[in-house]
Enzyme design. Structure first.
Site, mmCIF file in Angstrom:
data_model
loop_
_atom_site.group_PDB
_atom_site.id
_atom_site.type_symbol
_atom_site.label_atom_id
_atom_site.label_comp_id
_atom_site.label_asym_id
_atom_site.label_seq_id
_atom_site.Cartn_x
_atom_site.Cartn_y
_atom_site.Cartn_z
ATOM 1 C CB SER A 125 -0.860 -0.032 1.265
ATOM 2 O OG SER A 125 -1.408 1.230 1.542
ATOM 3 C CE1 TYR A 150 -3.644 -2.687 5.692
ATOM 4 C CE2 TYR A 150 -3.116 -0.334 5.639
ATOM 5 C CZ TYR A 150 -3.430 -1.508 4.975
ATOM 6 O OH TYR A 150 -3.508 -1.506 3.610
ATOM 7 C CE LYS A 154 -1.329 -4.395 3.234
ATOM 8 N NZ LYS A 154 -1.625 -5.720 2.661
#
Ligand code: UFG
Length: 339
Positions: A125, A150, A154
């Site tokens: 992302s 989160y 990644k």
């Protein structure tokens, strides 16, 4: 014919990718634990492709379950989507995020290696960039300090893949850094299905237009941008799905085990939140009630992609005009609400 395992393949991006892979001549096998999806989009994918897609309701954290899928199918490559993805929830439940997102990726890599290796695409992302000093962000833009668990998962998974391909010559990887995926399939048979109150902008817009939400709050009108609202790079989900096909094709053509390349997947065009809302209203000829609100914690002011690398090396570029994407998002919302 190559067989590609899509983890998280019942989800929003996974199901669109399944359709594009089938169209490009791949066999697909879908695994998903349905923790954040039902089978609506998968059924849509089967209708669109006219194929029955092998589906296993399993959790990628379970090595034995994953092994059974590899025993049944000659998996040549993997696209790994399966992950939790809600920023706010990751702050409240960090252990759950680290456990799920890291374990599932590690397990997928282990099982892939134990079955002879192959090509793997990891879904990353733009969140890894944080707020870049210089825009647009290139793949060389330094990754920022993750502001939530989160985002950190990644970054860690990117590092895991980078290290794994160095150590294991049977692996070849591509990391795709998505900007803001939006829209739905032109058939309105697949789209985003958020559970509860949507976190993301476009589902909130479509639900407000549908009367499910009273008013859209625009988070932040005092940013240092032309209209004061935040700038993002909204990429059509079908274009994004095609980027995965291009990534796999690149790896099969180049056949360079031990390499791990990184590509931005965006349009390269920034749009403000307000512009996006206005375009949605104009193209769909519908009103969306909105009001300006304070900034959302953790949001960056502006981020958009330099996509030259993907344009050149993946021979991929975003094609769907944002107006078309917003029309499809509305068509999908109307379809699922029976409007
Ligand atoms: N926004 C609103 N109102 C809403 C929802 C969003 O104004 O109801 C604004 C946000 O504040 C932001 C923009 O719309 O300025 C886009 O927000 P999204 O939540 O749709 O997307 P983000 O840019 O926050 O999300 C991206 C990626 C995620 C990632 C996140 C991390 O899509 O995968 O960055 O910050 F987790």
């Amino acid at each position: 014919m190559k067989t590609i395992l899509i983890t998280g393949g019942a989800g929003y991006i996974g199901s669109h990718t399944a359709v594009e892979l089938v169209a490009a001549g791949y066999q697909v096998v879908v695994v998903d634990n349905l923790s954040n999806a039902d089978t609506t989009c998968l059924k849509g994918a089967e209708k669109i492709t006219g194929r029955s897609l092998p589906f296993y309701e399993i959790d990628c954290c379970c090595k034995e379950d994953l092994q059974t899928v590899f025993k049944k199918h000659p998996i040549d490559g993997v696209i790994h989507f399966a992950a939790f993805k809600a920023v706010g929830e990751s702050v409240e439940k960090p252990l759950m995020y680290y456990k799920n997102n890291l374990t599932s990726f590690l397990t997928v890599l282990e099982v892939l290696l134990e079955n002879g290796g192959g090509n793997i695409v990891f879904s990353s992302s733009a969140t890894v960039y944080g707020q870049p000093d210089i825009l647009p962000a290139t793949e060389d833009t330094p990754r920022g300090v993750a502001t939530n668990p989160y985002g950190n998962t990644k970054q860690i998974c990117e590092d895991i893949l980078t290290d794994a391909v160095k150590a294991h010559p049977t692996l070849q990887g591509i990391i795709l850094r998505y900007f803001n995926p939006i829209g739905a399939h032109p058939s309105a048979l697949m789209g985003e299905l958020p559970r509860g109150v949507p976190n993301n902008l476009v589902p909130f817009i479509t639900q407000t237009a549908a009367g499910v939400r009273d008013v859209l709050q625009i988070f932040g009108s005092d940013y240092n941008t032309p209209d004061g609202t935040a700038l993002r790079d909204y990429i059509d989900v079908n274009d994004l799905a095609r980027a995965h096909v291009s990534a796999l094709q690149k790896m099969y053509t180049k056949n360079d085990p031990g390499s791990c390349e990184i590509y931005n997947v965006g349009t390269g065009q920034p749009l403000s939140v307000l512009e996006l809302v206005q375009k949605f209203c104009a193209v769909n000829n519908i009103k969306v009630k909105y009001k300006m609100a304070g900034r959302r914690q953790g949001d960056v002011e502006a981020v958009w992609a330099n996509t030259s690398l993907a344009n050149k090396h993946l021979q991929w570029k975003a094609e769907v005009p944002v107006e078309e994407t917003l029309a499809r998002a509305w068509a999908w919302e109307k379809k699922i609400r029976d409007l």
